[in-house]
Design a protein around this motif. Structure first.
Motif, short mmCIF file in Angstrom:
data_model
loop_
_atom_site.label_atom_id
_atom_site.label_comp_id
_atom_site.label_asym_id
_atom_site.label_seq_id
_atom_site.Cartn_x
_atom_site.Cartn_y
_atom_site.Cartn_z
N ARG A 45 29.73 73.54 147.85
CA ARG A 45 28.26 73.53 147.90
C ARG A 45 27.65 72.21 147.45
N ALA A 46 28.40 71.41 146.72
CA ALA A 46 27.86 70.18 146.11
C ALA A 46 27.29 69.20 147.14
N PRO A 47 28.00 68.91 148.25
CA PRO A 47 27.42 67.95 149.20
C PRO A 47 26.07 68.38 149.75
N ASN A 48 25.92 69.66 150.06
CA ASN A 48 24.64 70.12 150.58
C ASN A 48 23.51 69.94 149.57
N VAL A 49 23.82 70.11 148.30
CA VAL A 49 22.80 69.92 147.26
C VAL A 49 22.36 68.46 147.21
N VAL A 50 23.31 67.53 147.33
CA VAL A 50 22.97 66.11 147.31
C VAL A 50 22.12 65.74 148.52
N PHE A 51 22.52 66.23 149.70
CA PHE A 51 21.75 65.92 150.90
C PHE A 51 20.36 66.56 150.85
N GLY A 52 20.29 67.75 150.29
CA GLY A 52 18.99 68.40 150.15
C GLY A 52 18.08 67.67 149.19
N ILE B 52 30.84 63.63 150.72
CA ILE B 52 31.68 64.74 151.17
C ILE B 52 32.84 64.97 150.21
N LEU B 53 33.31 63.92 149.58
CA LEU B 53 34.44 64.04 148.64
C LEU B 53 34.07 64.85 147.41
N LEU B 54 32.78 65.02 147.15
CA LEU B 54 32.38 65.85 146.00
C LEU B 54 32.80 67.29 146.16
N ALA B 55 33.04 67.71 147.40
CA ALA B 55 33.47 69.09 147.62
C ALA B 55 34.80 69.37 146.93
N ASP B 56 35.66 68.38 146.81
CA ASP B 56 36.95 68.57 146.15
C ASP B 56 36.82 68.59 144.64
N LEU B 57 35.74 67.98 144.13
CA LEU B 57 35.57 67.90 142.68
C LEU B 57 34.64 68.98 142.13
N LEU B 58 33.53 69.24 142.84
CA LEU B 58 32.51 70.15 142.32
C LEU B 58 32.35 71.42 143.15
N GLY B 59 33.06 71.54 144.23
CA GLY B 59 32.93 72.73 145.07
C GLY B 59 32.30 72.40 146.41
#
Length: 230
Positions: free
Chosen positions: A138-145, A129-136
């Motif tokens: 949308r990033a967490p959803n891409v990882v989970f997908g 979830i912390l990737l949202a602060d670094l990459l935007g």
């Protein structure tokens, strides 16, 4: 599969705050979709099969979450909720499917190791979830997908368990994977009847290729006469 199911399930639940719209509404909706997902998963398992249903659930969750990378911001919340619906169904199926895959001597150990993998996935999800602060956002959803897509490919390598007895030994698992497909196909069209040996058969020639089973007549192991009848 357990790691991916827990990783994506808890990750999508915690990621509700990064979606468009109200945090409270998004979180309530992500919880509400679990009820119909579990009901649909149980219905499809009994009619379609465990393997196909689980692979479809993982595949749908992966595709929907990955689509958040290209969809407009107004549609990402809907895609994420549908992905949570699919991963909730997958998490419900994996409990039943795993228990039917492991043989009896290894079932407790297999379920324990699988559950431990799920706990690891649950612990790793908040970090993503912390990737949202670094990459935007949308990033967490891409990882989970991505995790769901990989799990879908892994499920396709497993055998179907619907309508089959639970394996009692490791050899039963080998049969379920198709190593004895020729034997099962032949036995499905014929009825096998075993005629026990009698005392008069003691001097009969022995076929070394015939199966060795226990003979009730002589209370010992011997070569039986096999009779095939349609």
């Amino acid at each position: 599969c357990w790691f991916a199911a827990s990783f994506s399930y808890y990750g999508l639940s915690l990621n509700a705050g990064n979606l468009e719209g109200s945090l409270h509404a998004n979180f309530a909706l992500s919880v509400a979709v679990e009820i119909p997902a579990d009901l649909l998963a149980g219905w499809l398992c009994d009619r379609v099969g465990r393997k196909i249903t689980l692979a479809a659930a993982f595949g749908a969750a992966g595709a929907l979450c990955l689509s958040c990378a290209v969809l407009p911001a107004s549609l990402t919340a809907g895609a994420a909720m549908l992905g949570k619906f699919a991963i909730s169904a997958a998490f419900a199926i994996v409990f039943v499917y795993t228990a039917e895959l492991f043989p009896t001597p290894l079932r407790n150990v297999g379920m324990g190791v699988s559950s431990s993998a799920a706990r690891i996935g649950g612990m790793a999800a908040p970090s993503v979830i912390l990737l949202a602060d670094l990459l935007g956002a949308r990033a967490p959803n891409v990882v989970f997908g991505s995790a769901g897509a990989v799990a879908c490919c892994g499920v396709l390598l497993l055998p179907e368990t619907k309508g089959r007895p639970m394996p009692e030994t490791v050899a039963d698992c080998d049969d379920a994977r198709g190593r004895s497909s020729r034997r099962r196909n032949s036995m499905s069209t014929r009825k096998l009847r075993v005629a026990p040996l009698s005392e008069s058969d003691g001097d009969a020639p022995v076929d070394e290729g015939a199966p060795v089973v226990w003979s009730p007549a002589s209370e010992s192991f011997g070569t039986t006469q096999l009779q095939l009848s349609n």
